[in-house]
Write a protein that holds these residues in place. Sequence first.
Motif, PDB file in Angstrom:
ATOM      1  N   LEU A  56       7.849  -2.485  -1.298  1.00  9.16           N
ATOM      2  CA  LEU A  56       6.829  -2.172  -2.012  1.00  9.16           C
ATOM      3  C   LEU A  56       6.033  -3.357  -2.389  1.00  9.16           C
ATOM      4  N   GLY A  57       6.962  -4.238  -3.273  1.00  9.04           N
ATOM      5  CA  GLY A  57       6.474  -5.400  -3.728  1.00  9.04           C
ATOM      6  C   GLY A  57       5.947  -6.457  -2.796  1.00  9.04           C
ATOM      7  N   LEU A  59       5.150  -5.851   0.394  1.00  2.00           N
ATOM      8  CA  LEU A  59       3.662  -5.182   0.868  1.00  2.00           C
ATOM      9  C   LEU A  59       2.277  -5.624   0.148  1.00  2.00           C
ATOM     10  N   VAL A  60       2.656  -5.464  -1.326  1.00  2.80           N
ATOM     11  CA  VAL A  60       1.477  -5.770  -2.075  1.00  2.80           C
ATOM     12  C   VAL A  60       1.258  -7.181  -2.170  1.00  2.80           C
ATOM     13  N   LEU A  61       2.376  -8.060  -2.136  1.00  2.00           N
ATOM     14  CA  LEU A  61       2.096  -9.429  -2.065  1.00  2.00           C
ATOM     15  C   LEU A  61       1.455 -10.047  -0.657  1.00  2.00           C
ATOM     16  N   SER A  62       1.857  -9.351   0.057  1.00  2.00           N
ATOM     17  CA  SER A  62       1.645  -9.867   1.518  1.00  2.00           C
ATOM     18  C   SER A  62       0.093  -9.548   1.692  1.00  2.00           C
ATOM     19  N   TRP A  63      -0.309  -8.246   1.172  1.00  2.00           N
ATOM     20  CA  TRP A  63      -1.705  -7.972   1.252  1.00  2.00           C
ATOM     21  C   TRP A  63      -2.573  -8.872   0.459  1.00  2.00           C
ATOM     22  N   MET A  64      -2.262  -9.383  -0.743  1.00  2.00           N
ATOM     23  CA  MET A  64      -2.759 -10.442  -1.577  1.00  2.00           C
ATOM     24  C   MET A  64      -2.794 -11.828  -0.920  1.00  2.00           C
TER      25      MET A  64
END
Length: 339
Positions: A56-57, A59-64
């Motif tokens: 989850l972490g 995925l969020v950082l990759s999206w950012m």
Amino acid sequence: MPHRPDALKYLAFNWFAVVMTLAGLSLAWGRATPMLGDMAGAGALVLGAAAALALLGLLVLSWMRWQHYPEAVAGDMKHPVRHGFIATLPVSLILVATVAASLFGAEWWVVGLWWLGSLAQFGVTLWVLARWLSADKTQAFSWPALTPVLIVPVVGNVLAPLAGTSLGAGAWAAAQFGIGVLLWPVLLALLFARIATHGMWPERLLPTTFISIAPPAVIGTAALQLGGPVVLGWMCWGVALFFLLWSAQIGRRMLAQPFSIAFWSMGFPLAAFASLSLRLAMQHPGAQAPAMIALALASLVGVVLTIATWKGWREGSLLQPEPVAIVAVPGSPTAPGPQ
């Protein structure tokens, strides 16, 4: 060393190898439950939760990262070596879904997560190999770009039966498994040919040599899951053991390199070998001691990698541009990549 202002730019796809390792260790400890009891089950649960949180972490950082540095993501996808690491994302989805299936059963969200990872993995494999047919020489097949990283898109396909058979997708899981079984020896032959004609891959990529352990280890476990004979599992175990000992030959050269996320390439293959060892030990009590040694080795490597990563994160040494290119291919992108 403080983090660079643009540190997020260097958070490449190979960071998902952390999720793969944690999920693989969770599955391995789950296999150890019949021998070690509830302690192993609790360990599997904790590791599974850690894998889900890491997924989850990231995925969020990759999206950012995609939002702020789209050129860096595009550079990874065009890079002759780093593009193969994109497969670590769908592989992570499949592995976390497999852990969830072992803990919670065929819940709707588990089935959905597994299908998302499975279809994404199929698409990534097709995309990676389609590059070889490209008229663009920077994306087409080249010997310098041939490294164990290309095994990753194959491993994800052979993982499908581990949970697919219990989630009502046995036919598709077997079909996807067949794709991986077909491609693995092809890539293996190409890797040996590359070593014979061009030598080993760059020093900074030496940890990826351990990826060679994963295909036979996962194929053995998946074949047993599909109802294959135990003798096939032992054959795969022998091949995986060979590649483990073969990869260990570069241990001293590998440890001479500064720590990077590439070292996490060791984690999942060792966990997969431990899982197969434990699966076989359930039917052959004499194999329990080697299986426990394999589990201890995989767990110890996981702990060392975690400590080294935490230290590197605090020092700001991980999210940095590489001092030298990891592969020299004429016309390839020159932007520095993640370690």
